[in-house]
Design an enzyme around this catalytic site. Structure first.
Site, PDB file in Angstrom:
ATOM      1  N   HIS A 122      72.539  16.781 -19.234  1.00  0.00           N
ATOM      2  CA  HIS A 122      73.620  17.674 -19.676  1.00  0.00           C
ATOM      3  C   HIS A 122      74.419  17.132 -20.860  1.00  0.00           C
ATOM      4  O   HIS A 122      75.654  17.217 -20.893  1.00  0.00           O
ATOM      5  CB  HIS A 122      74.552  17.989 -18.509  1.00  0.00           C
ATOM      6  CG  HIS A 122      73.908  18.729 -17.385  1.00  0.00           C
ATOM      7  ND1 HIS A 122      72.890  19.646 -17.573  1.00  0.00           N
ATOM      8  CD2 HIS A 122      74.120  18.685 -16.031  1.00  0.00           C
ATOM      9  CE1 HIS A 122      72.520  20.137 -16.398  1.00  0.00           C
ATOM     10  NE2 HIS A 122      73.237  19.564 -15.448  1.00  0.00           N
ATOM     11  N   HIS A 197      76.930  25.931 -15.458  1.00  0.00           N
ATOM     12  CA  HIS A 197      76.568  25.223 -14.233  1.00  0.00           C
ATOM     13  C   HIS A 197      77.439  25.676 -13.051  1.00  0.00           C
ATOM     14  O   HIS A 197      77.872  24.843 -12.248  1.00  0.00           O
ATOM     15  CB  HIS A 197      76.715  23.715 -14.452  1.00  0.00           C
ATOM     16  CG  HIS A 197      75.877  22.861 -13.557  1.00  0.00           C
ATOM     17  ND1 HIS A 197      76.170  22.658 -12.225  1.00  0.00           N
ATOM     18  CD2 HIS A 197      74.741  22.162 -13.791  1.00  0.00           C
ATOM     19  CE1 HIS A 197      75.277  21.856 -11.687  1.00  0.00           C
ATOM     20  NE2 HIS A 197      74.393  21.531 -12.617  1.00  0.00           N
ATOM     21  N   GLU A 335      70.678  28.285 -13.474  1.00  0.00           N
ATOM     22  CA  GLU A 335      70.979  28.043 -14.884  1.00  0.00           C
ATOM     23  C   GLU A 335      69.852  28.563 -15.782  1.00  0.00           C
ATOM     24  O   GLU A 335      68.818  27.916 -15.907  1.00  0.00           O
ATOM     25  CB  GLU A 335      71.149  26.556 -15.146  1.00  0.00           C
ATOM     26  CG  GLU A 335      72.210  25.865 -14.324  1.00  0.00           C
ATOM     27  CD  GLU A 335      72.034  24.358 -14.387  1.00  0.00           C
ATOM     28  OE1 GLU A 335      72.513  23.738 -15.364  1.00  0.00           O
ATOM     29  OE2 GLU A 335      71.390  23.801 -13.474  1.00  0.00           O
TER      30      GLU A 335
END
Length: 376
Positions: A122, A197, A335
């Site tokens: 991420h 998220h 996601e």
């Protein structure tokens, strides 16, 4: 600070789409962190934080019209600062994992922070979830309320090339659709993969397990991963495996199957192949129905991949918005994105963004209700 319960009451009494700005907290350096509350006339509201361009709460009615917050999060800013867990956050520059924190572009190797075992997750140690975004336009026009947030990531930020200019528009309409519209431009070639998220529990955050929720994923293949959750490169058909959600089934039905892929991630934490390339328009990629409350979430996206995560690492050490403890399996995450580790796996396509081009990821969550099964 307005409580989530208070916001729910506000939303339930609203007569049209509305958007308002308020202060959520203060950073250690004294900087204010604002929030924007979007609401509609049908008892739905979403609270968006400037920190991480995050969804803090989403209140929707159940089949009986009773509202509850169905998004996991923290009640105060301190939780997001002291124990960040990507709750509702915008993740990037590259959502998901990059193997060994390395990728090559135009013959140059770039190194990005390793923060998930041997890999980068991420965006690295200070991804987009940990920066304070700028709140821009806050508006409502009768049937839609929205807020625009922006962030400029300088050339070299977390090791990524190019100055990346990013915006996201959160919008709530009278059809109970919450849309998240990510866009990005760059001043030199780079890679981009943005997603949200949000952790969902359709019975209400803190209410317990989501393992009985009925999940459908519109993909007939998924990407197996190694012990570090990096795709092996194989595209495997879901037929005959615990990863087959083409027809609705409880999330937990096969999660305890002795499958090496489920052991790797302590449950589901994999990318489903929705399509080989980006679709020309939005289409349904997933649907989740909670039999207990009747709430239904339908997810639409044009991206080729969908990461489904079954809340495997919620470990009972987090107290959420409503004062309840979050434990393993108490939420799911969906996601829409490019495939994980695409920059290192040519067969997965490209994550490249060129100057003069615009990256976009439009995500739409639609909330409806179903009557009790067996009811007349």
């Amino acid at each position: 600070m307005t409580s989530v319960v208070g916001l729910a009451a506000l939303a339930m009494s609203a007569h049209a789409a509305d958007a308002r700005r308020e202060t959520f907290g203060t950073m250690p350096d004294g900087t204010k962190v604002d929030a924007v509350v979007l609401s509609n006339a049908h008892g739905m509201q979403a609270r968006i934080l400037a920190l991480g361009a995050s969804v803090q709460s989403v209140t929707t009615p159940d089949r009986n019209g009773k509202g509850a917050n169905i998004a996991l999060g923290y009640a105060t800013l301190d939780g997001y600062l002291s124990k960040p867990q990507y709750f509702g956050a915008t993740v990037g520059r590259y959502a998901n994992r990059i193997a060994k924190g390395r990728f090559s572009l135009d013959g140059h190797t770039y190194n990005v922070p390793v923060n998930d075992g041997a890999n980068s997750l991420h965006g690295g140690t200070r991804g987009f979830d940990k920066v304070l975004w700028t709140i821009g336009e806050v508006k409502h026009d009768g049937d839609k309320a929205s807020v625009t947030l922006s962030h400029v990531s300088p050339d070299g930020d977390m090791g990524y090339p190019g100055k990346l200019t990013v915006s996201v528009v959160y919008a709530l309409d009278e059809k109970n659709q919450l849309s998240i519209d990510y866009r990005a431009t760059t001043d030199k070639p780079t890679i981009v993969n943005l997603s949200n998220h949000a952790y969902w529990n359709l019975s209400g955050e803190g209410s317990g397990s989501v393992m009985d929720d009925l999940l459908t994923i519109a993909g007939d293949a998924y990407l197996p991963v190694d012990a570090g959750s990096i795709p092996t490169g194989e595209v495997r058909k879901v037929a005959g495996t615990p990863f087959d959600f083409r027809q609705a089934k409880p999330i937990g039905r096969d999660i305890r199957t002795n499958d090496p892929q489920l052991l790797n991630g302590r449950g589901y934490d994999h990318n489903w192949v929705i399509s080989k390339d980006e679709a020309p328009a939005l289409r349904m990629v997933a649907r989740v129905e909670d039999p207990a409350s009747g709430r239904v979430l339908t997810l639409k996206s044009a991206k080729p991949g969908l990461q489904f995560y079954s809340g495997n690492f919620l470990d009972g050490t987090t107290v959420g918005t409503g004062g309840h403890v979050y434990r393993q399996g108490d939420a799911f995450v969906l996601e829409p994105q490019l495939y994980p580790d695409t920059p290192n796996q040519a067969s997965f396509g490209s994550a490249r963004l060129e100057p003069g081009h615009e990256y976009r990821n439009l995500i739409v969550y639609e909330f409806t209700t179903e009557s009790a099964r067996g009811a007349h």
